[in-house]
Design an enzyme around this catalytic site. Structure first.
Site, PDB file in Angstrom:
ATOM      1  N   GLY A  59      37.554  39.658  47.882  1.00 19.81           N
ATOM      2  CA  GLY A  59      38.727  40.160  47.132  1.00 19.81           C
ATOM      3  C   GLY A  59      38.579  41.151  45.844  1.00 19.81           C
ATOM      4  O   GLY A  59      37.274  41.671  45.303  1.00 19.81           O
ATOM      5  N   CYS A  60      39.114  41.483  44.848  1.00 28.48           N
ATOM      6  CA  CYS A  60      38.767  42.296  43.869  1.00 28.48           C
ATOM      7  C   CYS A  60      37.863  41.244  43.156  1.00 28.48           C
ATOM      8  O   CYS A  60      38.573  40.776  42.442  1.00 28.48           O
ATOM      9  CB  CYS A  60      39.540  43.379  42.728  1.00 28.48           C
ATOM     10  SG  CYS A  60      39.276  43.655  41.143  1.00 28.48           S
ATOM     11  N   PHE A  61      36.617  41.983  43.124  1.00 27.30           N
ATOM     12  CA  PHE A  61      35.661  41.161  41.763  1.00 27.30           C
ATOM     13  C   PHE A  61      35.433  41.304  40.516  1.00 27.30           C
ATOM     14  O   PHE A  61      35.495  40.532  39.798  1.00 27.30           O
ATOM     15  CB  PHE A  61      34.004  42.318  42.177  1.00 27.30           C
ATOM     16  CG  PHE A  61      34.206  43.919  41.744  1.00 27.30           C
ATOM     17  CD1 PHE A  61      34.947  44.389  41.215  1.00 27.30           C
ATOM     18  CD2 PHE A  61      32.869  44.308  42.786  1.00 27.30           C
ATOM     19  CE1 PHE A  61      35.350  45.541  41.170  1.00 27.30           C
ATOM     20  CE2 PHE A  61      32.757  45.854  42.523  1.00 27.30           C
ATOM     21  CZ  PHE A  61      34.735  46.441  41.613  1.00 27.30           C
TER      22      PHE A  61
END
Length: 239
Positions: A59-61
């Site tokens: 997902g979002c880093f």
């Protein structure tokens, strides 16, 4: 448009942030998905050698990087892109979901202090939900897929064995969809993405989705948690 990109437009950001933070304070259990307590891997990599590299995507880093910046034994964690070419390794292009890239985090770690298997345990338990296909929380698209990019055959064996172990144990309600494949290249993300969780703890997306991940790390993996994050801006890595 994902809620994350919408929040970056800063439209009514202060008001939105206040509401999110207030809601989180009143009912933290509603602010993010619950972590899953899982067993350690029965097979792990050897702890010999110098600083090693793990590359994962979940997902979002921002949140994944934030979790591992608070993990003991990690000497650096960099947000970036893996799975595609150098020519398309920039945020605006990756966000189209057409590049093959996944938002990823390159983790440099000391195997004498933390094992590759422990990194995967934290990754599967508190950093993301490995049962979500091509999405994570509010973000959707192949760039948000769950993936492990292995750097050698030993990592490949450990990762595949661990996924099989967790699926057999049925620790999740759904099968793990994490893709495991060799790392071709890792490209660091733009400077403004680095250390984002630490620099913007009150940003609505971070407060709602990612701060709870760090809190779960502290709660579930207390022995691996460090209070002061290891930031990209301060990291000193020697191979």
């Amino acid at each position: 448009m994902s809620p994350r990109r919408f929040s970056r437009l800063s439209l009514c950001a202060a008001a939105i942030g206040a509401l999110v933070i207030a809601a989180f304070a009143i009912a933290p259990s509603l602010a993010a998905e619950e972590a899953v307590i899982i067993p350690a891997p029965t097979a792990d990599a050897q702890g010999a050698g110098g600083i090693q590299t793990a590359v994962i995507a979940g997902g979002c880093f921002w949140g994944v990087q934030g979790v591992f910046q608070h993990t003991a034994g990690v000497v650096n964690a960099v947000s970036g892109y893996a799975g595609g070419s150098k020519a398309t390794a920039d945020y605006s292009t990756v966000s189209t979901g057409t590049t093959g890239h996944a938002e990823s985090v390159e983790i440099k770690f000391d195997p004498k202090k933390i094992s590759y298997g422990k990194i995967l345990q934290i990754f599967f338990s508190v950093a993301h939900d490995p049962t979500q296909l091509n999405r994570q929380g509010p973000d959707s698209g192949t760039q948000y897929r769950s993936a492990i990019f292995t750097t050698n055959d030993e990592q490949k064996k450990v990762a595949e064995a661990y996924v099989a172990q967790l699926n057999t144990a049925k620790v999740y309600k759904k099968p793990i969809v994490t893709k495991i494949g060799p790392l071709e290249a890792f490209y660091p993300a733009e400077a403004y993405h680095q250390d984002y969780l630490t620099l913007h703890p009150n940003q609505p997306y971070i407060a709602y989705n990612d701060i709870p991940k760090v809190e779960n790390l502290k709660k579930i993996f207390a022995e691996s948690y460090i209070e002061k994050p290891t930031l990209v801006s301060n990291a000193k890595v020697t191979n």
